[in-house]
Design a protein around this motif. Structure first.
Motif, mmCIF file in Angstrom:
data_model
loop_
_atom_site.group_PDB
_atom_site.id
_atom_site.type_symbol
_atom_site.label_atom_id
_atom_site.label_comp_id
_atom_site.label_asym_id
_atom_site.label_seq_id
_atom_site.Cartn_x
_atom_site.Cartn_y
_atom_site.Cartn_z
ATOM 1 N N GLN A 54 0.838 -1.196 0.000
ATOM 2 C CA GLN A 54 0.000 0.000 0.000
ATOM 3 C C GLN A 54 0.876 1.252 0.000
ATOM 4 N N ARG A 55 0.438 2.264 -0.756
ATOM 5 C CA ARG A 55 1.231 3.481 -0.897
ATOM 6 C C ARG A 55 0.531 4.666 -0.228
ATOM 7 N N GLN A 56 1.350 5.655 0.081
ATOM 8 C CA GLN A 56 0.808 6.927 0.518
ATOM 9 C C GLN A 56 1.397 8.027 -0.376
ATOM 10 N N ILE A 57 0.528 8.853 -0.949
ATOM 11 C CA ILE A 57 0.960 9.916 -1.863
ATOM 12 C C ILE A 57 1.378 11.134 -1.045
ATOM 13 N N GLY A 59 15.254 16.411 -13.309
ATOM 14 C CA GLY A 59 16.398 17.124 -13.840
ATOM 15 C C GLY A 59 17.694 16.389 -13.534
ATOM 16 N N PRO A 60 18.811 16.887 -14.030
ATOM 17 C CA PRO A 60 20.101 16.223 -13.785
ATOM 18 C C PRO A 60 20.485 16.272 -12.311
ATOM 19 N N GLY A 61 20.835 15.110 -11.776
ATOM 20 C CA GLY A 61 21.299 15.045 -10.392
ATOM 21 C C GLY A 61 20.209 15.182 -9.354
ATOM 22 N N ALA A 62 18.974 14.859 -9.677
ATOM 23 C CA ALA A 62 17.898 14.971 -8.687
ATOM 24 C C ALA A 62 16.809 13.957 -8.982
ATOM 25 N N VAL A 63 16.134 13.522 -7.921
ATOM 26 C CA VAL A 63 15.038 12.564 -8.017
ATOM 27 C C VAL A 63 13.879 13.094 -7.184
ATOM 28 N N ALA A 64 12.679 12.975 -7.726
ATOM 29 C CA ALA A 64 11.477 13.382 -7.009
ATOM 30 C C ALA A 64 10.783 12.143 -6.464
ATOM 31 N N VAL A 65 10.518 12.136 -5.160
ATOM 32 C CA VAL A 65 9.816 11.035 -4.500
ATOM 33 C C VAL A 65 8.357 11.449 -4.356
ATOM 34 N N ARG A 66 7.452 10.728 -5.035
ATOM 35 C CA ARG A 66 6.044 11.095 -5.022
ATOM 36 C C ARG A 66 5.216 10.198 -4.115
ATOM 37 N N GLU A 67 5.624 8.949 -3.933
ATOM 38 C CA GLU A 67 4.872 8.026 -3.086
ATOM 39 C C GLU A 67 5.848 7.204 -2.254
ATOM 40 N N THR A 68 5.436 6.882 -1.037
ATOM 41 C CA THR A 68 6.231 6.024 -0.164
ATOM 42 C C THR A 68 5.334 4.925 0.400
ATOM 43 N N ALA A 123 8.903 0.635 -7.322
ATOM 44 C CA ALA A 123 7.463 0.906 -7.344
ATOM 45 C C ALA A 123 6.669 -0.272 -6.794
ATOM 46 N N SER A 124 7.182 -1.488 -6.977
ATOM 47 C CA SER A 124 6.466 -2.650 -6.457
ATOM 48 C C SER A 124 6.399 -2.629 -4.937
ATOM 49 N N PHE A 125 7.297 -1.888 -4.299
ATOM 50 C CA PHE A 125 7.270 -1.738 -2.848
ATOM 51 C C PHE A 125 6.647 -0.411 -2.416
ATOM 52 N N GLY A 126 5.994 0.269 -3.345
ATOM 53 C CA GLY A 126 5.295 1.484 -2.981
ATOM 54 C C GLY A 126 6.145 2.727 -2.976
#
Length: 602
Positions: free
Chosen positions: A460-463, A498-507, A488-491
């Motif tokens: 189960q995920r939380q946005i 952009g270069p050198g960055a990651v956006a976390v949308r769900e955990t 993603a299979s673990f939520g």
């Protein structure tokens, strides 16, 4: 240069290069011959690491004069009834050992068959046979090998020190002794004290006794009985609980139809079975015995017969993994229980007896100055003057529930009593006490929940209301994005920002509020160590383990009494709760009797 037929002595020396690699190879071949001869006792003596002398004595069936004369010829054997190499039931069958040894050393064989009036003796030096003559021997066979490689001096340069060669011989005899607990073995020599392994009773108890004699009492105490069977293939043996590990895989033994073999199959299977229990740099100790139809395994792969090839290797591997996982799950709490003895041993009495000439006037507690009157002393002991002795109350105290939690004391992990250093929960059982590492315990609980959710219907995920941006170097970002589907299979939903960055949308919702930046950096470090050949399931379990570590109760957090009780009850319902994902014990159980011994009550 024209093609020509090589002389027999040269052929034997070439063959000896394959069969007789070092003194341990000679011991292996001769002890296997003794086992095939039905010996119930085998004595091994070596000198100079086996280079100067090797003597193997057994009480087997022995040979007559005609068989002895033929035994030292190439490809002469009594172990094949016909020419079917797929129906091999003995350790030896090639008929190369004795002629190969005789081609490079001084070989002497004395043997007596039960039907012979006396023993017979034959010598071979550098490939040249002597005449057979009568000799004295009560029963069985005695083989003596002297001056190994004297006929091929160049081979002597490749031998290591006498101590190293003697240790190789010892390991060879240990493996053969583990394979046959029904045979008594004695290993002696100038390099070591004599070691005797008495014959053990048949069955699993005798097998464990022999393994304990060889691998040590620690293995015997930590051993878990494992067994699995399918389609005529039986895998059985003993595996140490995760509390007993080594820095390498040399403690993993595989025996196929009674033959000690080295196979990469067991390394991968054992690693997969223990993946949820041990850190990556530790290896378990196991001894597994595979029994199957001789036609389903090819023992004629290597000249020294140290390798085999299975017709259905996938089935054997699956059975090994299943047997180990089933045993570990069945004994999931063995780790902590076994750690109790080590914990008790680590205690040292803080009190030292006074010397006989002790003078009380030299005591640090001896009063300085005038002794106050009783009234003055009573006032000094008043409660308001005791503030200096206030060391603070325990982090949490649930003694008020002592009567209400009477039934909880009978539970496996007992009733929670207090929390120490905001890290350890102390619980009382009917016959002792339990100390729980709250972070390690909750880490295992979260990990098992993640696995169950993944297997059932996905995690189960939380946005996140506001996506969390994590900055890392470009190589790390690429590594994470390449595994985005697995995460993603673990939520855990991530995307490039952009270069050198990651956006976390769900955990994952199981983790609650988590530090996404720290979690991603740890995941990236683990991914750097992954091999592309690593199965997807193993990679997913690595992800789950990392998430569980970040989503568990941290050390240093103060828990309420009901939280401590709930954690203990969840541990009892969680499989493999005896250790966390990194192989550390989650709790230690101390028996009341052991604690009383520490204080001299017993």
């Amino acid at each position: 240069m024209p093609v020509r037929q090589l002389p027999e002595q040269v052929v034997n020396r070439i063959a000896a290069g394959e069969v007789v690699e070092r003194p341990a190879s000679v011991v292996k071949e001769l002890v296997e011959n003794a086992i095939d001869a039905g010996a119930s006792r085998i004595d091994v003596f070596t000198d100079g690491g086996g280079r100067r002398k090797i003597v193997i004595t057994d009480d087997g069936s022995g040979m007559g004069a005609a068989d002895l004369a033929l035994a030292v010829d190439r490809h002469a054997t009594s172990k094949l009834d016909d020419e079917d190499l797929l129906q091999i039931k003995t350790l030896g069958f090639r008929g190369e050992a004795l002629p190969s040894i005789g081609a490079v050393a001084k070989l002497s064989i004395t043997t007596r068959h039960a039907g012979e009036p006396h023993a017979w003796q034959l010598a071979v030096e550098g490939g040249t046979k002597s005449e057979i003559g009568p000799a004295a021997l009560a029963r069985g066979t005695r083989v003596e090998v002297a001056d190994l490689f004297y006929a091929t001096p160049a081979r002597l340069k490749f031998l290591k020190t006498d101590r190293t060669e003697a240790e190789a011989i010892r390991e060879t005899v240990r493996r053969l002794a583990m394979a046959r607990p029904d045979i008594a073995f004695t290993l002696a020599g100038e390099e070591r004290m004599p070691v005797t392994w008495a014959a053990a009773l048949p069955g699993a108890p005798g097998q464990l006794t022999r393994l304990g004699d060889i691998l040590g009492a620690d293995f015997r105490n930590a051993a878990i009985d494992v067994r699995a069977e399918r389609e005529g293939v039986v895998v059985e043996g003993f595996a140490a609980s995760p509390s007993l590990t080594r820095a390498n895989a040399l403690g993993q033994y595989l025996f196929v139809n009674g033959r000690p073999v080295r196979d990469k199959l067991i390394l991968g299977a054992v690693r997969a079975a223990y993946a949820d229990y041990l850190p990556r740099d530790r290896h378990p100790v196991v001894a597994l015995f595979v029994t199957l139809n001789p036609r389903e395994v090819d023992a004629n792969v290597h000249p020294a017969k140290t390798e085999v090839r299975f017709r259905n290797a996938g089935l054997v591997r699956a059975l090994i993994v299943h047997a180990l996982k089933d045993g570990l799950a069945r004994e999931g709490r063995r780790t902590a229980v076994n750690s109790g003895d080590a914990a008790i041993a680590s205690f040292r009495p803080a009190f030292a007896p006074r010397p006989g000439n002790w003078d009380w006037r030299r005591s640090p507690s001896y009063p300085v100055g005038a002794t106050p009157s009783f009234a003055t002393a009573a006032a000094a002991l008043a409660e308001q003057d005791q503030v200096a002795f206030d060391v603070g109350a325990p982090t949490a105290d649930v003694r008020i529930e002592a009567h209400a939690a009477g039934d909880l004391i009978d539970r496996p992990l007992g009733a929670a009593r207090t929390q120490l250093h905001e890290t350890y929960i102390v619980a009382q059982t009917r016959d002792g006490l339990v100390i729980v590492d709250q972070h390690a315990a909750h880490e295992r609980i979260v990990y098992e929940r993640l696995k169950a959710s993944l297997a059932k219907n996905g995690v189960q995920r939380q946005i996140l209301l506001i996506p969390e941006i994590v900055e890392m170097d470009e190589a790390t970002v690429e590594r994470l994005l390449a595994r985005a589907d697995e995460l993603a299979s673990f939520g855990l939903a991530i995307e490039s920002f952009g270069p050198g960055a990651v956006a976390v949308r769900e955990t994952p919702s199981l983790l609650g509020k988590t530090d996404a930046a720290s979690l991603l950096r740890d995941l990236a470090e683990h991914m750097e160590e992954w091999d592309e050949a690593l199965p997807l399931e193993r990679r997913l379990m690595h992800v789950a383990a990392t998430m569980a570590c970040h989503g568990s109760v941290r050390a240093g957090r103060r828990l309420k009494p009901e939280e401590m009780t709930a954690l203990l009850r969840e541990m009892e319902d969680t499989p493999n709760s005896g250790q966390c994902n990194h192989g550390r014990p989650t709790y230690v159980e101390l028996k009341l009797a052991d604690v009383e011994k520490l204080f001299g009550r017993r």
